[in-house]
Scaffold this motif. Structure first.
Motif, mmCIF file in Angstrom:
data_model
loop_
_atom_site.group_PDB
_atom_site.id
_atom_site.type_symbol
_atom_site.label_atom_id
_atom_site.label_comp_id
_atom_site.label_asym_id
_atom_site.label_seq_id
_atom_site.Cartn_x
_atom_site.Cartn_y
_atom_site.Cartn_z
ATOM 1 N N ASP A 190 12.402 57.533 18.678
ATOM 2 C CA ASP A 190 12.229 56.744 19.899
ATOM 3 C C ASP A 190 11.715 55.331 19.623
ATOM 4 O OD1 ASP A 190 13.080 58.918 21.335
ATOM 5 O OD2 ASP A 190 11.293 59.051 22.609
ATOM 6 N N SER A 191 10.737 55.211 18.739
ATOM 7 C CA SER A 191 10.131 53.903 18.515
ATOM 8 C C SER A 191 11.143 52.916 17.937
ATOM 9 C CB SER A 191 8.928 54.030 17.580
ATOM 10 O OG SER A 191 9.289 54.683 16.376
ATOM 11 N N TYR A 192 11.935 53.363 16.973
ATOM 12 C CA TYR A 192 12.928 52.479 16.368
ATOM 13 C C TYR A 192 14.087 52.207 17.315
ATOM 14 C CZ TYR A 192 10.535 52.597 11.884
ATOM 15 O OH TYR A 192 9.602 52.437 10.885
ATOM 16 N N LEU A 193 14.468 53.204 18.111
ATOM 17 C CA LEU A 193 15.504 52.985 19.113
ATOM 18 C C LEU A 193 15.035 51.980 20.168
ATOM 19 C CD1 LEU A 193 16.651 56.683 19.525
ATOM 20 C CD2 LEU A 193 18.061 54.817 18.645
ATOM 21 N N ALA A 194 13.769 52.069 20.550
ATOM 22 C CA ALA A 194 13.224 51.115 21.514
ATOM 23 C C ALA A 194 13.221 49.702 20.937
ATOM 24 C CB ALA A 194 11.808 51.530 21.912
ATOM 25 N N ALA A 195 12.832 49.580 19.659
ATOM 26 C CA ALA A 195 12.858 48.267 19.008
ATOM 27 C C ALA A 195 14.277 47.716 18.957
ATOM 28 C CB ALA A 195 12.286 48.379 17.594
ATOM 29 N N MET A 196 15.234 48.592 18.647
ATOM 30 C CA MET A 196 16.615 48.140 18.560
ATOM 31 C C MET A 196 17.123 47.653 19.910
ATOM 32 S SD MET A 196 18.900 47.640 16.339
ATOM 33 C CE MET A 196 20.562 46.996 16.463
ATOM 34 N N GLU A 197 16.739 48.326 20.981
ATOM 35 C CA GLU A 197 17.143 47.876 22.313
ATOM 36 C C GLU A 197 16.603 46.485 22.617
ATOM 37 O OE1 GLU A 197 19.216 49.287 24.866
ATOM 38 O OE2 GLU A 197 19.834 50.134 22.936
ATOM 39 N N GLN A 198 15.358 46.217 22.213
ATOM 40 C CA GLN A 198 14.778 44.892 22.425
ATOM 41 C C GLN A 198 15.490 43.834 21.585
ATOM 42 O OE1 GLN A 198 12.303 44.222 24.727
ATOM 43 N NE2 GLN A 198 12.674 46.359 25.318
ATOM 44 N N LEU A 199 15.864 44.209 20.370
ATOM 45 C CA LEU A 199 16.594 43.264 19.527
ATOM 46 C C LEU A 199 17.956 42.933 20.123
ATOM 47 C CD1 LEU A 199 15.749 44.720 15.996
ATOM 48 C CD2 LEU A 199 14.877 42.595 16.991
ATOM 49 N N LYS A 200 18.612 43.928 20.709
ATOM 50 C CA LYS A 200 19.904 43.691 21.360
ATOM 51 C C LYS A 200 19.762 42.734 22.530
ATOM 52 C CE LYS A 200 22.084 48.130 20.212
ATOM 53 N NZ LYS A 200 22.566 49.434 20.774
ATOM 54 N N GLN A 201 18.579 42.739 23.156
ATOM 55 C CA GLN A 201 18.319 41.835 24.272
ATOM 56 C C GLN A 201 17.832 40.465 23.802
ATOM 57 O OE1 GLN A 201 15.735 43.811 27.136
ATOM 58 N NE2 GLN A 201 16.808 45.759 26.815
ATOM 59 N N ASN A 202 17.883 40.244 22.486
ATOM 60 C CA ASN A 202 17.538 38.949 21.893
ATOM 61 C C ASN A 202 16.071 38.595 22.088
ATOM 62 O OD1 ASN A 202 18.637 36.862 20.299
ATOM 63 N ND2 ASN A 202 18.636 35.456 22.052
ATOM 64 N N LYS A 203 15.211 39.628 22.089
ATOM 65 C CA LYS A 203 13.797 39.426 22.393
ATOM 66 C C LYS A 203 13.125 38.470 21.404
ATOM 67 C CE LYS A 203 11.785 41.717 25.095
ATOM 68 N NZ LYS A 203 11.485 41.597 26.543
ATOM 69 N N ILE A 204 13.467 38.573 20.107
ATOM 70 C CA ILE A 204 12.853 37.667 19.122
ATOM 71 C C ILE A 204 13.884 36.732 18.490
ATOM 72 C CG2 ILE A 204 11.027 39.329 18.591
ATOM 73 C CD1 ILE A 204 12.517 39.774 15.854
ATOM 74 N N GLY A 205 15.065 36.665 19.080
ATOM 75 C CA GLY A 205 16.105 35.806 18.538
ATOM 76 C C GLY A 205 16.774 36.414 17.314
ATOM 77 N N LYS A 206 17.355 35.584 16.506
ATOM 78 C CA LYS A 206 18.073 36.028 15.313
ATOM 79 C C LYS A 206 17.095 36.306 14.174
ATOM 80 C CE LYS A 206 21.412 34.358 11.886
ATOM 81 N NZ LYS A 206 22.233 33.189 11.468
ATOM 82 N N ILE A 207 17.187 37.465 13.548
ATOM 83 C CA ILE A 207 16.333 37.776 12.400
ATOM 84 C C ILE A 207 16.755 36.923 11.209
ATOM 85 C CG2 ILE A 207 15.724 39.550 10.709
ATOM 86 C CD1 ILE A 207 15.844 41.599 12.937
ATOM 87 N N VAL A 208 15.773 36.242 10.614
ATOM 88 C CA VAL A 208 16.066 35.368 9.475
ATOM 89 C C VAL A 208 15.388 35.831 8.188
ATOM 90 C CG1 VAL A 208 16.523 33.352 10.902
ATOM 91 C CG2 VAL A 208 14.178 33.797 10.118
ATOM 92 N N SER A 209 14.372 36.703 8.314
ATOM 93 C CA SER A 209 13.679 37.180 7.115
ATOM 94 C C SER A 209 12.958 38.482 7.440
ATOM 95 C CB SER A 209 12.682 36.144 6.589
ATOM 96 O OG SER A 209 11.676 35.872 7.553
ATOM 97 N N GLY A 210 12.524 39.164 6.394
ATOM 98 C CA GLY A 210 11.795 40.398 6.604
ATOM 99 C C GLY A 210 11.137 40.899 5.339
ATOM 100 N N GLN A 211 10.227 41.854 5.512
ATOM 101 C CA GLN A 211 9.548 42.518 4.405
ATOM 102 C C GLN A 211 9.509 44.006 4.726
ATOM 103 O OE1 GLN A 211 7.585 40.082 6.313
ATOM 104 N NE2 GLN A 211 8.892 38.603 5.261
ATOM 105 N N VAL A 212 9.988 44.820 3.799
ATOM 106 C CA VAL A 212 10.016 46.267 4.035
ATOM 107 C C VAL A 212 9.338 46.968 2.863
ATOM 108 C CG1 VAL A 212 12.068 46.137 5.480
ATOM 109 C CG2 VAL A 212 12.347 46.513 3.033
ATOM 110 N N TYR A 213 8.627 48.069 3.170
ATOM 111 C CA TYR A 213 7.731 48.675 2.179
ATOM 112 C C TYR A 213 7.845 50.195 2.154
ATOM 113 C CZ TYR A 213 5.217 44.213 2.820
ATOM 114 O OH TYR A 213 4.868 42.893 2.934
ATOM 115 N N TRP A 214 7.797 50.749 0.949
ATOM 116 C CA TRP A 214 7.440 52.158 0.750
ATOM 117 C C TRP A 214 6.518 52.205 -0.464
ATOM 118 C CZ3 TRP A 214 9.709 56.523 3.517
ATOM 119 C CH2 TRP A 214 9.049 57.724 3.231
#
Length: 445
Positions: A190-214
């Motif tokens: 649910d949490s990731y699906l909710a984030a994806m819905e917000q991204l589809k609505q252009n909530k933070i604009g175009k993603i230009v960078s990121g950091q991912v961790y394990w």
């Protein structure tokens, strides 16, 4: 890889208590596309026969989740290289399921050895593929050719030829309307699906960078036993051999890399990075690194830094952070936070009561089978697997590795045919140590 805490928690999620809290997931976000002609079996409640191939902790957990996902399913066959693993898995399944007619695996349907997978698959309508990932391409291909619906764990291969094999089988599965779910469970969370819905609505604009961790302290080690062959030792200690596991950048960090691919909507065009062994340097840690750092570049120009580590007593972090033209998003487990560049909250999700995504995967699979839909996760599973392999190629070689060139690689780590008389694909030296990848020298393609 799911840890023991996750596994214990997952087992508590039966279909009954799960269904009380599935509004977001079952409300349309993941429902299969179903044509009128494909709806012939919507009310068909025939008993579905289930087989499990790979009876470790993940196979056991997936079997229990599958049995809890549908009211008319029966576990009829199991396969594993080792009899003790199969017996232990069946015992745990029976213990968890209690008095039930859903588990019926007679001795004749308990298959041990390298050929057991095919025999188990042949007896089922739905198969769970949960062996070490080096075996996944051949098992997936066989299951698709046999017309089975499939749940398979990630990653789906350990080398590029295996990725190509899965992609070809994925195409056939989709053409034949077979349902395939891959254990990249963020797509069912649910949490990731909710984030994806917000991204589809252009909530933070175009993603230009990121950091991912394990980043974590690492996983189990299984000591070598007296009279064990080299092949048996490697298969029981599979996490530390690339032909079986592909290194932890593939086996675990694939989750975070997959989230980057999903949120950006692309797969990397190139990768460069570094890694090595600083802490886990013993014979019992095989041939893999204990840390990787990779920069993935995407077609849009976005750059994502991936970081994974198996070193005790260091910072633990399993999360993703992305920067867009209008703000940022962070995701970790059931929590999502979006902010604009002034620090104002744009969106939050705190989902401590969200349904368990490991259970959701199986409920969605069986719903789609019953409704004549087609869930087709295998192509993305293969491409996210390839993304992580691209990162491994970069850290092992110390070079910039381009996707298109890497996809042409014929370097095969996992053999197609094995028997207990086969030599192990990699061998230790006279002192019992394995060859460790060396940047600048190791050939990765």
């Amino acid at each position: 890889m799911k840890n023991n805490t996750d596994y214990d928690r997952n087992l508590k999620n039966t279909r009954r208590n799960f269904c009380k809290n599935t509004a977001l997931v079952t409300g349309g976000l993941l429902l299969p596309t179903t044509s009128i002609n494909a709806m012939y079996n919507i009310f068909d409640n025939k008993k579905l026969k289930l087989a499990v191939v790979g009876c470790g902790g993940r196979g056991t957990g997936a079997a229990i989740q599958a049995l809890n996902a549908d009211d008319n399913i029966e576990l009829v066959a199991m396969a594993d290289a080792f009899r003790d693993r199969l017996d232990g898995s069946l015992s745990n399944i029976l213990k968890e399921m209690g008095e039930t007619k859903k588990v019926n695996v007679p001795e004749a349907n308990r298959f041990v050895g390298f050929e057991g997978a095919k025999k188990a698959i042949d007896l089922a309508d739905v198969v769970i593929l949960a062996t070490p990932p080096g075996f996944r391409p051949q098992h997936f291909e066989y299951a698709v050719n046999a017309g089975k619906h499939i749940f398979m764990e990630k990653p789906v291969a350990t080398d590029v030829p295996g990725v190509r094999r899965v992609l070809a089988a994925a195409k056939k599965a989709k053409e034949n309307k077979l349902n395939v779910v891959v254990g990249l469970q963020r797509h069912y969370q649910d949490s990731y699906l909710a984030a994806m819905e917000q991204l589809k609505q252009n909530k933070i604009g175009k993603i230009v960078s990121g950091q991912v961790y394990w980043n974590s302290g690492g996983v189990w080690v299984r000591e070598r036993q007296p009279n064990q062959t080299e092949l048996e030792y490697q298969m029981r200690n599979w996490y530390y051999f690339n032909w079986l596991c592909g290194d932890h950048i593939l086996e675990q960090h694939i989750h975070n890399i997959d989230v980057a691919n999903w949120f950006i909507g692309e797969y990397p065009v190139s990768a460069q990075g570094m890694g090595g062994r600083e802490v886990r340097t013993g014979k019992d840690h095989g041939e893999i690194f204990d840390h990787h750092f990779v920069e993935f570049t995407y077609p849009s120009g976005a750059v994502v830094a991936g970081q994974c580590r198996h070193q005790p007593d260091t910072m633990n972090r399993v999360a993703e952070f992305f920067q867009g033209t209008n703000g940022t998003v962070s995701t970790s487990g059931d929590e999502v936070s979006m902010k604009d560049w002034s620090g104002n909250n744009l969106f939050e999700h705190r989902g401590k009561d969200d349904p368990n995504p490991y259970q959701v995967e199986h409920i969605k699979l069986f719903e789609s089978i019953r409704n004549g839909g087609v869930l087709a996760d295998a192509e993305n599973g293969a491409k996210s697997t390839m993304s992580a392999i691209l990162g491994r190629m970069a850290t092992y070689s110390g070079k910039v590795i381009k996707w298109d060139e890497a996809m042409q690689s014929d370097l095969k780590l996992a053999p197609d045919e094995l028997s207990w008389d086969s030599p192990a694909p990699v061998q230790p030296n006279a002192d019992g140590f394995y060859t460790i990848p060396t940047p600048g020298k190791t050939l990765v393609m």
